[in-house]
Motif scaffolding. Structure first.
Motif, PDB file in Angstrom:
ATOM      1  N   GLY A  22      40.309  37.494  44.008  1.00 19.92           N
ATOM      2  CA  GLY A  22      39.313  36.453  43.747  1.00 19.92           C
ATOM      3  C   GLY A  22      38.053  37.090  43.187  1.00 19.92           C
ATOM      4  N   ALA A  23      37.018  36.279  43.073  1.00 22.98           N
ATOM      5  CA  ALA A  23      35.791  36.699  42.396  1.00 22.98           C
ATOM      6  C   ALA A  23      35.178  37.979  42.983  1.00 22.98           C
ATOM      7  N   GLY A  24      35.389  38.228  44.283  1.00 24.00           N
ATOM      8  CA  GLY A  24      34.806  39.417  44.922  1.00 24.00           C
ATOM      9  C   GLY A  24      35.246  40.717  44.268  1.00 24.00           C
ATOM     10  N   THR A  33      29.915  35.859  41.971  1.00 23.16           N
ATOM     11  CA  THR A  33      30.963  35.112  42.684  1.00 23.16           C
ATOM     12  C   THR A  33      30.528  33.645  42.759  1.00 23.16           C
ATOM     13  N   PHE A  34      31.332  32.819  43.417  1.00 21.32           N
ATOM     14  CA  PHE A  34      31.030  31.384  43.460  1.00 21.32           C
ATOM     15  C   PHE A  34      30.297  30.963  44.721  1.00 21.32           C
ATOM     16  N   ARG A  35      30.788  31.437  45.882  1.00 20.50           N
ATOM     17  CA  ARG A  35      30.298  30.859  47.136  1.00 20.50           C
ATOM     18  C   ARG A  35      29.419  31.787  47.952  1.00 20.50           C
ATOM     19  N   ASP A  36      29.186  33.026  47.473  1.00 16.39           N
ATOM     20  CA  ASP A  36      28.272  33.915  48.205  1.00 16.39           C
ATOM     21  C   ASP A  36      26.845  33.432  47.979  1.00 16.39           C
ATOM     22  N   GLY A 186      38.989  39.984  48.023  1.00 15.37           N
ATOM     23  CA  GLY A 186      37.786  39.434  47.396  1.00 15.37           C
ATOM     24  C   GLY A 186      37.841  37.947  47.115  1.00 15.37           C
ATOM     25  N   THR A 187      38.537  37.212  47.987  1.00 14.82           N
ATOM     26  CA  THR A 187      38.537  35.754  47.824  1.00 14.82           C
ATOM     27  C   THR A 187      38.135  35.104  49.138  1.00 14.82           C
ATOM     28  N   SER A 188      37.342  34.012  49.017  1.00 13.21           N
ATOM     29  CA  SER A 188      36.922  33.300  50.230  1.00 13.21           C
ATOM     30  C   SER A 188      38.093  32.507  50.811  1.00 13.21           C
ATOM     31  N   ALA A 189      39.187  32.390  50.069  1.00 14.16           N
ATOM     32  CA  ALA A 189      40.381  31.649  50.503  1.00 14.16           C
ATOM     33  C   ALA A 189      40.021  30.207  50.878  1.00 14.16           C
ATOM     34  N   ILE A 211      41.146  42.087  52.207  1.00 13.53           N
ATOM     35  CA  ILE A 211      40.051  43.044  51.968  1.00 13.53           C
ATOM     36  C   ILE A 211      38.862  42.209  51.492  1.00 13.53           C
ATOM     37  N   ASN A 212      37.790  42.240  52.246  1.00 11.22           N
ATOM     38  CA  ASN A 212      36.646  41.383  51.924  1.00 11.22           C
ATOM     39  C   ASN A 212      35.406  41.964  52.609  1.00 11.22           C
ATOM     40  N   LEU A 213      34.239  41.602  52.122  1.00  7.58           N
ATOM     41  CA  LEU A 213      33.014  42.039  52.792  1.00  7.58           C
ATOM     42  C   LEU A 213      32.963  41.478  54.209  1.00  7.58           C
TER      43      LEU A 213
HETATM   44  P1  OAD Z   1      34.317  32.927  46.138  1.00 13.59           P
HETATM   45  O1  OAD Z   1      32.979  33.058  45.542  1.00 13.59           O
HETATM   46  O2  OAD Z   1      34.649  31.654  46.856  1.00 13.59           O
HETATM   47  O3  OAD Z   1      34.552  34.121  47.171  1.00 13.59           O
HETATM   48  C1  OAD Z   1      34.280  35.440  46.850  1.00 13.59           C
HETATM   49  C2  OAD Z   1      34.649  36.284  48.045  1.00 13.59           C
HETATM   50  O4  OAD Z   1      34.487  37.645  47.678  1.00 13.59           O
HETATM   51  C3  OAD Z   1      33.782  36.051  49.303  1.00 13.59           C
HETATM   52  O5  OAD Z   1      34.640  35.853  50.401  1.00 13.59           O
HETATM   53  C4  OAD Z   1      32.971  37.348  49.426  1.00 13.59           C
HETATM   54  O6  OAD Z   1      32.754  37.714  50.788  1.00 13.59           O
HETATM   55  C5  OAD Z   1      33.886  38.344  48.749  1.00 13.59           C
HETATM   56  N1  OAD Z   1      33.202  39.506  48.136  1.00 13.59           N
HETATM   57  C6  OAD Z   1      32.036  39.554  47.453  1.00 13.59           C
HETATM   58  N2  OAD Z   1      31.794  40.777  46.979  1.00 13.59           N
HETATM   59  C7  OAD Z   1      32.849  41.555  47.369  1.00 13.59           C
HETATM   60  C8  OAD Z   1      33.198  42.927  47.195  1.00 13.59           C
HETATM   61  N3  OAD Z   1      32.428  43.766  46.518  1.00 13.59           N
HETATM   62  N4  OAD Z   1      34.350  43.359  47.750  1.00 13.59           N
HETATM   63  C9  OAD Z   1      35.151  42.520  48.442  1.00 13.59           C
HETATM   64  N5  OAD Z   1      34.877  41.212  48.641  1.00 13.59           N
HETATM   65  C10 OAD Z   1      33.752  40.738  48.107  1.00 13.59           C
HETATM   66  O7  OAD Z   1      35.388  33.232  44.985  1.00 13.59           O
HETATM   67  P2  OAD Z   1      36.957  32.893  44.942  1.00 13.59           P
HETATM   68  O8  OAD Z   1      37.569  32.972  46.284  1.00 13.59           O
HETATM   69  O9  OAD Z   1      37.538  33.702  43.861  1.00 13.59           O
HETATM   70  O10 OAD Z   1      37.997  28.253  40.727  1.00 13.59           O
HETATM   71  O11 OAD Z   1      36.896  31.377  44.494  1.00 13.59           O
HETATM   72  C11 OAD Z   1      38.100  30.703  44.220  1.00 13.59           C
HETATM   73  C12 OAD Z   1      37.912  29.719  43.103  1.00 13.59           C
HETATM   74  O12 OAD Z   1      36.770  28.895  43.345  1.00 13.59           O
HETATM   75  C13 OAD Z   1      37.587  30.347  41.764  1.00 13.59           C
HETATM   76  O13 OAD Z   1      38.719  30.826  41.085  1.00 13.59           O
HETATM   77  C14 OAD Z   1      36.952  29.202  41.025  1.00 13.59           C
HETATM   78  C15 OAD Z   1      36.059  28.666  42.109  1.00 13.59           C
HETATM   79  O14 OAD Z   1      35.738  27.317  42.033  1.00 13.59           O
HETATM   80  C16 OAD Z   1      38.047  27.658  39.551  1.00 13.59           C
HETATM   81  O15 OAD Z   1      37.179  27.815  38.708  1.00 13.59           O
HETATM   82  C17 OAD Z   1      39.236  26.777  39.356  1.00 13.59           C
END
Ligand code: OAD
Length: 246
Positions: A22-24, A33-36, A186-189, A211-213
């Protein structure tokens, strides 16, 4: 980094490994990222930008935002996490990388077996005739029109309310069900159906690590959460595997 004994034992013996990113994973490259805190959805509402109705209401506004994101993505580079995942392809007999990211950084890092669940910002297609628009000028602020039929050109990314590409989703579910080890990185799931994949893998008997922060919404359902930056954790993991894989 302390990896648990069970994780290492399962990884060393694993033949089928699937990683969901994911974005992380791209955060260390400088892609927001999206939700941080400070993330994209804090500044914008998804319904303003990432849906078809918003695009039809104000195509230039939505197009412009994707052009801005393209500029960010053009200027960043894959990080250690992307490179470690590319290396993993040759360590396991059957390795598959499934990504929610649209930033193309896995391919740029050299990964070949990548399944994109949410599309790719570098591709664009016509909403009328579905033809792909090759080579676009990423500084053009006004939405482009299709050269063949004059329809509006949109980015090939999955917007809210849209179906995921069926083949990619089915393949991902198949990979999850057949995994010996599954990593969610790196995804908030929080976004489904992608967030189902680790659960599918766990139910089918895989060892599932995250694996996530920080722990996430699904951590309690998995075997373990490794807290740390994906670039650091994945590099360490791949270095260990290169020396110790069965
Ligand atoms: P989120 O922004 O929801 O989550 C990012 C995650 O990455 C969080 O859980 C952070 O704690 C973690 N994170 C940040 N930096 C990190 C690092 N250096 N190492 C490890 N983890 C880290 O992003 P996604 O889960 O990817 O969808 O979001 C899923 C979907 O929501 C995206 O694909 C997008 C969005 O709406 C669409 O656009 C369809």
């Amino acid at each position: 980094m302390n990896f648990s004994e069970s994780f290492i034992r399962r990884l060393k013996a694993a033949e089928n490994v699937t990683v969901l990113t994911g974005a992380g994973v791209s955060a260390e490259s400088g892609v927001p990222t999206f939700r941080d805190p400070g993330g994209i959805w804090e500044k914008f509402k998804p319904e303003q930008l990432a849906n078809f109705e918003a695009f039809m209401r104000d195509p230039d506004f939505v197009w412009n935002w994707y052009q801005h994101r393209r500029e960010i993505m053009r200027d960043v580079k894959p990080n250690a996490g992307h490179f470690a995942l590319a290396e993993m392809e040759s360590i396991f007999r059957n390795f598959n990388l499934i990504t929610q990211n649209i930033d193309n950084l896995h391919f740029r890092a050299g990964s070949k077996k990548v399944t994109e669940l949410h599309g790719n910002i570098e591709r664009n297609f016509c909403i009328s005739c579905r033809k792909f628009a090759e080579e676009i000028d990423i500084t053009e602020k006004k939405v482009l029109k299709c050269e063949s039929c004059g329809g509006l050109i949109r980015p090939d990314v999955v917007w809210f309310g849209e179906m995921l590409p069926m083949q990619a989703l089915q393949f991902s579910e198949q990979c999850a069900s057949n995994s010996d080890v599954f990593l969610s990185v790196g995804t908030s799931a929080e976004v489904y159906p992608a967030a189902m994949l680790p659960i599918i893998a766990k139910k089918a008997g895989a060892y599932v690590a995250e694996i996530n922060l920080n722990p996430t919404a699904i951590s309690w359902e998995l075997n373990e959460t490794i807290c740390g930056k994906s670039g650091e954790v994945l590099s360490e993991l791949v270095n260990y595997l290169k020396e110790n894989k069965n």
